[in-house]
Write a protein that holds these residues in place. Sequence first.
Motif, PDB file in Angstrom:
ATOM      1  N   GLU A  17       0.602  -1.172   0.046  1.00  0.00           N
ATOM      2  CA  GLU A  17      -0.178  -0.037  -0.036  1.00  0.00           C
ATOM      3  C   GLU A  17       0.913   1.090   0.056  1.00  0.00           C
ATOM      4  O   GLU A  17       1.899   1.287   0.515  1.00  0.00           O
ATOM      5  N   ASN A  18       0.394   2.167  -0.871  1.00  0.00           N
ATOM      6  CA  ASN A  18       1.213   3.368  -0.994  1.00  0.00           C
ATOM      7  C   ASN A  18       2.528   3.273  -1.347  1.00  0.00           C
ATOM      8  O   ASN A  18       3.616   4.096  -1.173  1.00  0.00           O
ATOM      9  N   GLY A  19       2.980   2.044  -2.038  1.00  0.00           N
ATOM     10  CA  GLY A  19       4.373   2.033  -2.543  1.00  0.00           C
ATOM     11  C   GLY A  19       5.365   1.424  -1.492  1.00  0.00           C
ATOM     12  O   GLY A  19       6.493   1.581  -1.722  1.00  0.00           O
ATOM     13  N   GLU A  20       4.828   1.292  -0.150  1.00  0.00           N
ATOM     14  CA  GLU A  20       5.708   1.007   0.777  1.00  0.00           C
ATOM     15  C   GLU A  20       5.812  -0.711   0.624  1.00  0.00           C
ATOM     16  O   GLU A  20       5.138  -1.361   0.459  1.00  0.00           O
ATOM     17  N   ASP A  21       7.081  -0.943   1.349  1.00  0.00           N
ATOM     18  CA  ASP A  21       7.573  -2.382   1.288  1.00  0.00           C
ATOM     19  C   ASP A  21       7.460  -2.700   2.868  1.00  0.00           C
ATOM     20  O   ASP A  21       8.127  -2.694   3.679  1.00  0.00           O
ATOM     21  N   LYS A  22       5.985  -3.221   3.091  1.00  0.00           N
ATOM     22  CA  LYS A  22       5.706  -3.559   4.345  1.00  0.00           C
ATOM     23  C   LYS A  22       6.526  -5.026   4.945  1.00  0.00           C
ATOM     24  O   LYS A  22       6.484  -5.185   6.099  1.00  0.00           O
ATOM     25  N   LEU A  23       6.824  -5.665   4.089  1.00  0.00           N
ATOM     26  CA  LEU A  23       7.614  -6.897   4.512  1.00  0.00           C
ATOM     27  C   LEU A  23       8.860  -6.442   4.933  1.00  0.00           C
ATOM     28  O   LEU A  23       9.214  -7.268   6.047  1.00  0.00           O
ATOM     29  N   ALA A  24       9.728  -5.585   4.664  1.00  0.00           N
ATOM     30  CA  ALA A  24      10.843  -5.270   5.369  1.00  0.00           C
ATOM     31  C   ALA A  24      10.566  -4.695   6.796  1.00  0.00           C
ATOM     32  O   ALA A  24      11.215  -5.056   7.513  1.00  0.00           O
ATOM     33  N   GLU A  25       9.354  -4.127   6.983  1.00  0.00           N
ATOM     34  CA  GLU A  25       9.086  -3.428   8.173  1.00  0.00           C
ATOM     35  C   GLU A  25       8.575  -4.683   9.138  1.00  0.00           C
ATOM     36  O   GLU A  25       9.085  -4.659  10.440  1.00  0.00           O
ATOM     37  N   ILE A  26       8.115  -5.731   8.574  1.00  0.00           N
ATOM     38  CA  ILE A  26       7.667  -6.747   9.237  1.00  0.00           C
ATOM     39  C   ILE A  26       8.910  -7.494   9.894  1.00  0.00           C
ATOM     40  O   ILE A  26       9.023  -7.893  10.992  1.00  0.00           O
ATOM     41  N   GLY A  27       9.842  -7.823   8.950  1.00  0.00           N
ATOM     42  CA  GLY A  27      11.318  -8.237   9.369  1.00  0.00           C
ATOM     43  C   GLY A  27      12.018  -7.674  10.427  1.00  0.00           C
ATOM     44  O   GLY A  27      12.299  -8.311  11.198  1.00  0.00           O
ATOM     45  N   ARG A  28      11.917  -6.212  10.389  1.00  0.00           N
ATOM     46  CA  ARG A  28      12.541  -5.435  11.507  1.00  0.00           C
ATOM     47  C   ARG A  28      11.865  -5.584  12.789  1.00  0.00           C
ATOM     48  O   ARG A  28      12.614  -5.725  13.764  1.00  0.00           O
ATOM     49  N   LYS A  29      10.581  -5.790  12.696  1.00  0.00           N
ATOM     50  CA  LYS A  29       9.745  -5.578  13.861  1.00  0.00           C
ATOM     51  C   LYS A  29       9.714  -7.116  14.570  1.00  0.00           C
ATOM     52  O   LYS A  29      10.093  -7.303  15.670  1.00  0.00           O
ATOM     53  N   TYR A  30       9.904  -8.217  13.745  1.00  0.00           N
ATOM     54  CA  TYR A  30      10.151  -9.420  14.163  1.00  0.00           C
ATOM     55  C   TYR A  30      11.343  -9.427  14.975  1.00  0.00           C
ATOM     56  O   TYR A  30      11.195 -10.224  16.019  1.00  0.00           O
ATOM     57  N   LYS A  31      12.425  -8.977  14.523  1.00  0.00           N
ATOM     58  CA  LYS A  31      13.758  -9.029  15.058  1.00  0.00           C
ATOM     59  C   LYS A  31      13.705  -8.586  16.613  1.00  0.00           C
ATOM     60  O   LYS A  31      14.147  -8.940  17.551  1.00  0.00           O
ATOM     61  N   GLN A  32      13.069  -7.384  16.554  1.00  0.00           N
ATOM     62  CA  GLN A  32      12.874  -6.506  17.935  1.00  0.00           C
ATOM     63  C   GLN A  32      12.368  -7.691  18.855  1.00  0.00           C
ATOM     64  O   GLN A  32      12.566  -7.726  19.948  1.00  0.00           O
ATOM     65  N   ASP A  33      10.962  -8.018  18.481  1.00  0.00           N
ATOM     66  CA  ASP A  33      10.179  -8.923  19.390  1.00  0.00           C
ATOM     67  C   ASP A  33      10.948 -10.118  19.709  1.00  0.00           C
ATOM     68  O   ASP A  33      10.602 -10.574  20.804  1.00  0.00           O
ATOM     69  N   TYR A  34      11.741 -10.801  18.799  1.00  0.00           N
ATOM     70  CA  TYR A  34      12.331 -12.017  19.197  1.00  0.00           C
ATOM     71  C   TYR A  34      13.450 -11.756  20.384  1.00  0.00           C
ATOM     72  O   TYR A  34      13.521 -12.328  21.272  1.00  0.00           O
ATOM     73  N   ARG A  35      14.224 -10.692  19.996  1.00  0.00           N
ATOM     74  CA  ARG A  35      15.214 -10.108  21.026  1.00  0.00           C
ATOM     75  C   ARG A  35      14.598  -9.954  22.218  1.00  0.00           C
ATOM     76  O   ARG A  35      15.336  -9.999  23.514  1.00  0.00           O
ATOM     77  N   ALA A  36      13.356  -9.400  22.311  1.00  0.00           N
ATOM     78  CA  ALA A  36      12.702  -9.021  23.452  1.00  0.00           C
ATOM     79  C   ALA A  36      12.059 -10.094  24.216  1.00  0.00           C
ATOM     80  O   ALA A  36      11.427 -10.098  25.439  1.00  0.00           O
ATOM     81  N   GLY A  37      12.071 -11.417  23.640  1.00  0.00           N
ATOM     82  CA  GLY A  37      11.610 -12.547  24.153  1.00  0.00           C
ATOM     83  C   GLY A  37      10.054 -12.512  24.038  1.00  0.00           C
ATOM     84  O   GLY A  37       9.303 -13.339  24.831  1.00  0.00           O
ATOM     85  N   LYS A  38       9.491 -12.003  23.105  1.00  0.00           N
ATOM     86  CA  LYS A  38       8.043 -11.808  22.978  1.00  0.00           C
ATOM     87  C   LYS A  38       7.405 -12.875  21.892  1.00  0.00           C
ATOM     88  O   LYS A  38       6.082 -13.050  21.893  1.00  0.00           O
ATOM     89  N   THR A  39       8.209 -13.588  21.113  1.00  0.00           N
ATOM     90  CA  THR A  39       7.643 -14.522  20.202  1.00  0.00           C
ATOM     91  C   THR A  39       7.207 -15.780  20.684  1.00  0.00           C
ATOM     92  O   THR A  39       6.152 -16.288  20.267  1.00  0.00           O
ATOM     93  N   GLY A  40       8.037 -16.511  21.471  1.00  0.00           N
ATOM     94  CA  GLY A  40       7.631 -17.830  21.951  1.00  0.00           C
ATOM     95  C   GLY A  40       7.989 -18.875  20.974  1.00  0.00           C
ATOM     96  O   GLY A  40       7.587 -19.808  21.424  1.00  0.00           O
ATOM     97  N   LEU A  41       8.624 -18.656  20.057  1.00  0.00           N
ATOM     98  CA  LEU A  41       8.973 -19.587  19.173  1.00  0.00           C
ATOM     99  C   LEU A  41      10.298 -20.317  19.395  1.00  0.00           C
ATOM    100  O   LEU A  41      11.149 -19.588  20.131  1.00  0.00           O
ATOM    101  N   THR A  42      10.388 -21.604  19.110  1.00  0.00           N
ATOM    102  CA  THR A  42      11.496 -22.237  19.442  1.00  0.00           C
ATOM    103  C   THR A  42      12.684 -22.346  18.788  1.00  0.00           C
ATOM    104  O   THR A  42      13.869 -22.339  19.072  1.00  0.00           O
ATOM    105  N   CYS A  43      12.582 -21.886  17.438  1.00  0.00           N
ATOM    106  CA  CYS A  43      13.898 -21.799  16.498  1.00  0.00           C
ATOM    107  C   CYS A  43      14.701 -20.336  17.154  1.00  0.00           C
ATOM    108  O   CYS A  43      13.950 -19.536  17.500  1.00  0.00           O
ATOM    109  N   LYS A  44      15.852 -20.631  17.052  1.00  0.00           N
ATOM    110  CA  LYS A  44      16.822 -19.763  17.685  1.00  0.00           C
ATOM    111  C   LYS A  44      16.968 -18.557  16.418  1.00  0.00           C
ATOM    112  O   LYS A  44      17.967 -17.546  16.937  1.00  0.00           O
ATOM    113  N   ARG A  45      16.524 -18.732  15.506  1.00  0.00           N
ATOM    114  CA  ARG A  45      16.912 -17.685  14.565  1.00  0.00           C
ATOM    115  C   ARG A  45      16.457 -16.432  14.602  1.00  0.00           C
ATOM    116  O   ARG A  45      14.982 -16.332  14.978  1.00  0.00           O
ATOM    117  N   GLN A  46      17.126 -15.370  14.385  1.00  0.00           N
ATOM    118  CA  GLN A  46      16.484 -13.954  14.971  1.00  0.00           C
ATOM    119  C   GLN A  46      15.788 -13.292  13.718  1.00  0.00           C
ATOM    120  O   GLN A  46      15.190 -12.179  14.084  1.00  0.00           O
TER     121      GLN A  46
END
Length: 450
Positions: A203-232
């Motif tokens: 939407e509006n020419g923005e690449d929201k996939l890139a933003e999702i990737g950045r947010k996921y990394k922040q959440d993983y390092r903050a211990g918020k995801t609960g996922l078992t794979c150690k890939r950040q």
Amino acid sequence: MKIDIAAKSADIIREADVLVVGGGPAGIGAAVSAGQAGLKVLLLEKNGFLGGNITASYVETCNYFMKNTPFHSCGVYSRMEAGYREKFGRSQDIRPNAPHRFNSENLKIYLDTFVHSAGVEILFHSFVNDVVLKNNRIEAVIIQTKQGPVAVKAGIVIDSTGDGDVAYSAGVPFEQGRDTDHLCQPGTLSFRVAGVNAALLMENGEDKLAEIGRKYKQDYRAGKTGLTCKRQDLPFGRMTAGGQISYVNYPCAYGIDPTDIADLSRGEEECRQYILEMVEYMSKNFVGMEHVELSSIATEICFRDSRRFVGRYKLTIEDMESDRWFDDVIAVYPRFYDMLAPDAEMDGDGSVEGKGYKGHIYEPIEGNRSFQIPYFSLVPEKIDNLLLSGRSISCDHVAQSGIRAISACMQTGEAAGAAAGIALKSGVAPVDVNIAELQNVLRTQGVILP
């Protein structure tokens, strides 16, 4: 406990001037380069298609780290990419300002024609795990088939298998993993998803996939995801208007020996469970992915490093950091490192200094810094008619994180193919190839050398 295996004879089904084993980027570079020399070239590939990690493991974004830098691909790789773009364009990718990504399924088709056009014969479903040696030469390689073992003879053999299956079978000494504990980087089993809301994510020419990737990394390092794979990290590939994301480079299995079938089996199963977790997580946490579904899993788990064979020269991280110049240079590549922590300790030092490094090393290109790859890192010890190409050339573990890049692998393959042509036409072993002649041949093929 061991068991004796009865001696067998094998029919010689092909004879060639140059035999290239492994049809990934390094093997493609080697086969095309040798074919351009007018030699009879045979390329063996264990899968039913070419491309290696690009196609079998969905690594469709090959040179993303060169974006907005002074560097660009050259030689066989640049011709492959240009021909592909002419036929398939942007690969249905709607992400804006993205580096070129292949559609791995289209690339499978394109590579057949690209390699055959150099006069190369291809045999698929050809797994090589044995050789016949005589007087420090490979007399034949053995292909395991459903009809039993068969043999191929060649004047020069180029090992482009990634794991160095030919060199290992021939008894060439090797190293594996980092010096401290011999651990390799994790294996990754990428996957594809469908059903994403492409219009919303763009939407509006923005690449929201890139933003999702950045947010996921922040959440993983903050211990918020609960996922078992150690890939950040959560890198995404192409996104199409039809709602497909062509790869999610996420599920990693750590502590895996890429040459051990028990470890490989464990890694495949672990990663499939991580994929299930991630698809569910995506549907519940990422806007535009509420209806996401798993569409395919890569053919096999892929690895970033494996065996590294002892050659006439061992390229080191010190060589690369100092931009050492070599009289036998066959490739110049941007100074770039990307190594996932072998033990999943992603928050370590991250430095390339020394051998006891920890953490995830990721150092993108800075300015015009580069390093050189010498020819004698492609020439193994012990075997007179064997050349190496790709990630298994003679180097240390951290240096391998720079030379393993896909277009770098193709450049070492291209050099090996050109050297094989010179050696056969001159009647010398690869170790005695005229370096100036080799460099001139590579320049005529579009390789940029000093």
